[in-house]
Design a protein around this motif. Structure first.
Motif, mmCIF file in Angstrom:
data_model
loop_
_atom_site.group_PDB
_atom_site.id
_atom_site.type_symbol
_atom_site.label_atom_id
_atom_site.label_comp_id
_atom_site.label_asym_id
_atom_site.label_seq_id
_atom_site.Cartn_x
_atom_site.Cartn_y
_atom_site.Cartn_z
ATOM 1 N N MET A 125 2.194 3.561 -13.248
ATOM 2 C CA MET A 125 3.209 3.704 -12.196
ATOM 3 C C MET A 125 4.201 2.533 -12.171
ATOM 4 O O MET A 125 5.374 2.711 -11.871
ATOM 5 C CB MET A 125 2.519 3.825 -10.830
ATOM 6 C CG MET A 125 3.501 4.158 -9.727
ATOM 7 S SD MET A 125 2.748 4.182 -8.119
ATOM 8 C CE MET A 125 3.852 3.082 -7.253
ATOM 9 N N HIS A 129 0.858 -1.198 0.000
ATOM 10 C CA HIS A 129 0.000 0.000 0.000
ATOM 11 C C HIS A 129 0.882 1.231 0.000
ATOM 12 O O HIS A 129 2.116 1.109 -0.140
ATOM 13 C CB HIS A 129 -0.954 -0.044 1.204
ATOM 14 C CG HIS A 129 -0.265 -0.441 2.461
ATOM 15 N ND1 HIS A 129 0.532 0.420 3.158
ATOM 16 C CD2 HIS A 129 -0.195 -1.646 3.095
ATOM 17 C CE1 HIS A 129 1.036 -0.215 4.193
ATOM 18 N NE2 HIS A 129 0.625 -1.481 4.177
ATOM 19 N N VAL A 138 -8.536 -7.092 -17.424
ATOM 20 C CA VAL A 138 -9.386 -7.277 -16.236
ATOM 21 C C VAL A 138 -10.787 -6.696 -16.455
ATOM 22 O O VAL A 138 -11.784 -7.269 -16.012
ATOM 23 C CB VAL A 138 -8.711 -6.621 -15.001
ATOM 24 C CG1 VAL A 138 -9.633 -6.644 -13.791
ATOM 25 C CG2 VAL A 138 -7.389 -7.315 -14.687
ATOM 26 N N ILE A 151 -3.711 0.231 -7.957
ATOM 27 C CA ILE A 151 -3.243 1.419 -7.230
ATOM 28 C C ILE A 151 -4.065 2.654 -7.586
ATOM 29 O O ILE A 151 -4.275 3.541 -6.765
ATOM 30 C CB ILE A 151 -1.762 1.734 -7.588
ATOM 31 C CG1 ILE A 151 -0.894 0.482 -7.586
ATOM 32 C CG2 ILE A 151 -1.196 2.767 -6.646
ATOM 33 C CD1 ILE A 151 0.544 0.754 -7.998
HETATM 34 P P1 NDP Z 1 -8.399 2.827 -4.271
HETATM 35 O O1 NDP Z 1 -8.026 4.228 -4.580
HETATM 36 O O2 NDP Z 1 -9.572 2.535 -3.396
HETATM 37 O O3 NDP Z 1 -7.128 2.097 -3.633
HETATM 38 C C1 NDP Z 1 -5.839 2.307 -4.105
HETATM 39 C C2 NDP Z 1 -4.854 1.528 -3.278
HETATM 40 O O4 NDP Z 1 -3.554 1.736 -3.816
HETATM 41 C C3 NDP Z 1 -4.808 1.968 -1.818
HETATM 42 O O5 NDP Z 1 -4.771 0.833 -0.976
HETATM 43 C C4 NDP Z 1 -3.519 2.770 -1.720
HETATM 44 O O6 NDP Z 1 -2.853 2.651 -0.484
HETATM 45 C C5 NDP Z 1 -2.664 2.111 -2.794
HETATM 46 N N1 NDP Z 1 -1.675 3.055 -3.318
HETATM 47 C C6 NDP Z 1 -1.892 4.305 -3.792
HETATM 48 N N2 NDP Z 1 -0.720 4.870 -4.168
HETATM 49 C C7 NDP Z 1 0.244 3.952 -3.910
HETATM 50 C C8 NDP Z 1 1.645 3.934 -4.073
HETATM 51 N N3 NDP Z 1 2.320 4.990 -4.570
HETATM 52 N N4 NDP Z 1 2.323 2.829 -3.712
HETATM 53 C C9 NDP Z 1 1.679 1.741 -3.204
HETATM 54 N N5 NDP Z 1 0.335 1.702 -3.047
HETATM 55 C C10 NDP Z 1 -0.365 2.793 -3.388
HETATM 56 O O7 NDP Z 1 -8.541 2.108 -5.681
HETATM 57 P P2 NDP Z 1 -9.352 0.783 -6.155
HETATM 58 O O8 NDP Z 1 -8.770 -0.429 -5.499
HETATM 59 O O9 NDP Z 1 -10.792 1.012 -6.091
HETATM 60 O O10 NDP Z 1 -8.949 0.778 -7.704
HETATM 61 C C11 NDP Z 1 -7.609 0.699 -8.156
HETATM 62 C C12 NDP Z 1 -7.589 0.890 -9.666
HETATM 63 O O11 NDP Z 1 -8.343 -0.136 -10.274
HETATM 64 C C13 NDP Z 1 -8.204 2.194 -10.156
HETATM 65 O O12 NDP Z 1 -7.479 2.626 -11.306
HETATM 66 C C14 NDP Z 1 -9.620 1.813 -10.558
HETATM 67 O O13 NDP Z 1 -10.142 2.644 -11.573
HETATM 68 C C15 NDP Z 1 -9.383 0.423 -11.090
HETATM 69 N N6 NDP Z 1 -10.545 -0.478 -10.989
HETATM 70 C C16 NDP Z 1 -10.818 -1.225 -12.087
HETATM 71 C C17 NDP Z 1 -11.859 -2.118 -12.087
HETATM 72 C C18 NDP Z 1 -12.090 -2.973 -13.283
HETATM 73 O O14 NDP Z 1 -13.178 -3.487 -13.471
HETATM 74 N N7 NDP Z 1 -11.084 -3.169 -14.133
HETATM 75 C C19 NDP Z 1 -12.739 -2.263 -10.912
HETATM 76 C C20 NDP Z 1 -12.311 -1.496 -9.768
HETATM 77 C C21 NDP Z 1 -11.249 -0.623 -9.834
HETATM 78 P P3 NDP Z 1 -3.450 3.232 0.927
HETATM 79 O O15 NDP Z 1 -4.502 2.225 1.333
HETATM 80 O O16 NDP Z 1 -2.280 3.245 1.829
HETATM 81 O O17 NDP Z 1 -4.017 4.578 0.606
#
Ligand code: NDP
Length: 282
Positions: free
Chosen positions: A213, A188, A261, A208
């Protein structure tokens, strides 16, 4: 060259299997209906809801649409959910997120009967997943397991690293990989040395929300890389959290964006609607 994991093909395969299953249920007199509730007119939500309706039509599931105005109150929405919970003809209830700011998403999601929680977001569904009991699983991570299995990728015994710990992707993903006997690490934003951890992965799942990234410097030679991210770049083209051009030459298999996905999420929603029939009997 990496194997391209074809989410479009695999999601079609799953939808065709479900279509047959739905026809069998129909022959037994079971008609599956999914209630889809949208509050307000968020354009992205309208596209998602439209795609869900199309998938229902393809498979033979009836979709019952509730298009509610933006100023619907939480009480009004809860009353609709309550009515749908009681209605035996409805097998699944889906509330399209995000909801307008005046509503508490947690209250709404908790109001859905866990036996109709086809998105898998109810705390009872999440709890059931964590202790290995039957229940609905969040569609995107469930779809990723199908992508891996149907591409002949073994999970048991592998080092699996999930980047992201959201409730809808990262956490259920980690639990599912564990269920498949992977050795799982979750990263995370506070992970001290992300590269050091991701470079251990045989299977790397990236969720993420940061365009491109993850480049090749984060990936071990021969790793399987699953990109959950969806973004529009400056040219209005779709891209993921993974820098595909950089990572593809070092990976043994990789999901493209689009066509990886993304298509699996709706296929697994349809799968959950079909599973709702058996879950109701349990
Ligand atoms: P969230 O924003 O809810 O979660 C993002 C996670 O990434 C958090 O746990 C965060 O950590 C972590 N994170 C952010 N920056 C960093 C970093 N620099 N290094 C390490 N970890 C990091 O996102 P979602 O899980 O909802 O979605 C993720 C991606 O997937 C998005 O692009 C979304 O659009 C996509 N998505 C695609 C779907 C599909 O059907 N293909 C369905 C759902 C989502 P922390 O908890 O510490 O803040």
């Amino acid at each position: 060259m990496a194997q391209i994991i074809d989410g479009k093909r695999i999601s079609k395969e799953i939808k065709d299997e479900l279509k047959n299953k739905v026809a069998e249920y129909k022959a037994q007199g079971v008609e599956i209906a999914l209630a889809v509730i949208q509050v307000g007119k968020d354009p992205a939500s309208t596209v998602y809801v439209g795609n869900k309706k199309k998938a229902c039509e393809y498979i033979g599931i009836q979709s019952v649409a509730y298009e509610l105005p933006e100023d619907t109150t939480e009480e009004e929405l809860l009353a609709i959910i309550d009515k749908l919970n009681q209605d035996d003809s409805i097998y699944g209830i889906l509330v399209q997120l995000p909801l307008p700011k005046h509503m508490n998403e947690d209250h709404i999601l908790k109001a859905i009967d866990p036996k109709k929680d086809v998105d898998g977001f109810h705390p009872q569904s999440v709890g059931a997943l964590s202790i290995g009991q039957p229940g609905f699983v969040s569609c995107t991570p469930a779809g990723i397991i199908q992508l891996l299995k149907r591409s002949g990728i073994e999970i048991a015994g592998k080092e699996c690293v999930v980047v992201g710990r959201s409730n809808i992707v990262g956490k259920p993903m980690a639990l599912l990989l564990l269920r498949e006997n992977g050795t799982v690490t979750i990263c995370h934003s506070k992970t001290a040395d992300l590269r050091e951890v991701t470079r251990r992965a045989d299977i790397l799942v990236v969720a993420i929300g940061k365009p491109k990234m993850i480049d090749a410097s984060y990936v071990k030679e021969g790793a399987v890389v699953i990109d959950v991210g969806i973004h529009r770049n400056e040219e209005n083209k779709l891209c993921g959290d993974v820098d595909y051009t950089s990572v593809e030459p070092v990976a043994s298999a990789i999901t493209p964006v689009p066509g990886g996905v993304g298509p699996m999420t709706i296929a697994m929603l349809m799968n959950n609607c079909v599973e709702a029939v058996e879950l109701r009997k349990a």
